[in-house]
Write an enzyme that holds these catalytic residues in place. Sequence first.
Site, short mmCIF file in Angstrom:
data_model
loop_
_atom_site.label_atom_id
_atom_site.label_comp_id
_atom_site.label_asym_id
_atom_site.label_seq_id
_atom_site.Cartn_x
_atom_site.Cartn_y
_atom_site.Cartn_z
N HIS A 89 -1.57 0.18 -9.49
CA HIS A 89 -2.19 -0.84 -8.81
C HIS A 89 -3.23 -1.11 -9.64
O HIS A 89 -4.36 -2.26 -9.57
CB HIS A 89 -3.33 0.13 -8.16
CG HIS A 89 -4.26 -0.59 -7.05
ND1 HIS A 89 -4.06 0.31 -6.16
CD2 HIS A 89 -4.00 -1.50 -6.72
CE1 HIS A 89 -4.10 -0.56 -4.33
NE2 HIS A 89 -4.03 -1.77 -5.16
N ARG A 113 0.61 -1.19 0.01
CA ARG A 113 0.18 0.19 0.41
C ARG A 113 1.32 1.06 0.19
O ARG A 113 1.76 0.64 0.56
CB ARG A 113 -1.00 0.06 1.07
CG ARG A 113 -2.24 -0.64 1.27
CD ARG A 113 -3.43 -0.57 0.05
NE ARG A 113 -4.63 -1.47 -0.21
CZ ARG A 113 -4.42 -2.42 -0.29
NH1 ARG A 113 -3.70 -3.20 -1.61
NH2 ARG A 113 -5.62 -2.82 -0.44
N GLU A 168 -4.50 8.06 -4.47
CA GLU A 168 -4.81 7.27 -6.01
C GLU A 168 -6.48 7.38 -6.28
O GLU A 168 -7.22 7.49 -5.25
CB GLU A 168 -4.98 5.09 -5.01
CG GLU A 168 -3.21 4.83 -4.97
CD GLU A 168 -3.70 3.35 -5.09
OE1 GLU A 168 -4.42 2.77 -5.67
OE2 GLU A 168 -1.99 3.31 -4.83
#
Length: 360
Positions: free
Chosen positions: A314, A257, A286
């Site tokens: 991602h 993360r 994000e």
Amino acid sequence: MANDDSKGWSLQKPPPLPEGYSKHHIVFLEAVHVPLAEMPFEFTMDKYDRTFPDQIAERIKPATIVISNVINVKPSDMDHAPHLQLLAILATGMAWVDKPYCAKRGITVVNTPSANIDAVSEHFLGLYFASRKRIPQIDQSVKASDEWMRTNSLAKAMWPDGPPLGCKQEILGIIGYGALGQRIQFLCRMLGFAEVLIAERKGAEKIREGRVGFEEVIRRSTTFVIVCPKEPETINLIDETELKMMRKEALVINMARGGIVNEAALAKALKERRIFGAAADVLDTEPGGPGTSPLLPDLSKGEEPVPNFIISAHVAWISGVTIETLQSINRDAMTAFVEGRMYDPKVKACVAVHDGKIWK
């Protein structure tokens, strides 16, 4: 009354529907990521391809079930959903969930554990080879310039300090040793990595069998993979101090993360060429783009680029197998909730909060 003994799961009863509801009402906040499997129970649904944080509270008001993927459904949002019974996370990661709040409210929380292990571990290898071999930089150079034609070789331009390490020279440092870390360890050993070091928790007084002290891993490893959960104690786990301890040939790859690796410190280390390179599938903010992170300067404003950094937005989790697994685990967990089978051994691994208790 709930029975904590898993052998008594068959005695559970379906949770009663709120007054005025004849069936569950699902609010699906991020349908853009993964389509739902066909559900074997009756429901109505509001489906949104994408939801922004300031839209959550209003959208989930009528929900008995909320499905999220990565967007953080906060207690302040859930306060607006008086009939909410189930928060279903259509993903493995759920560090953002306020479990004590959900337990106090009697909201059940489920996720889809280990659904993406194969895809993410394979993606790590893609980022590793792309970074160590500097494939994106070579590709861009050949497509955008005549450098290869002029020099006859891009080797010195790409590796001014000497040729890149091969697998047989690599010492892998794994930070986070769950199912994903174990899978990456297996793959790298099959590739012939010289050594694999499993990092003990930072600051631990005792080193567990099979682990190596955190600082020793930082000093010795040539490639690092970050696969630990994002928790208060892991925020900025890799910071300026750790980056200064690393070897010059170090490659840092974050598969966990954003925020576990300090982005400003990493950008500085890369600009100063103190480490070989870095790659990430995740960012602290994000979605990301120019100007949203120290790793993503806005070149149109004259900001200095960060060299030898790759971002993959991602997408590491995406594969046909992952989608099928996410769908089936999510379907089974939601169905078990609706049917009152949360203590069923087949679904217990999905349950984070239930019956007012935090399970994991």
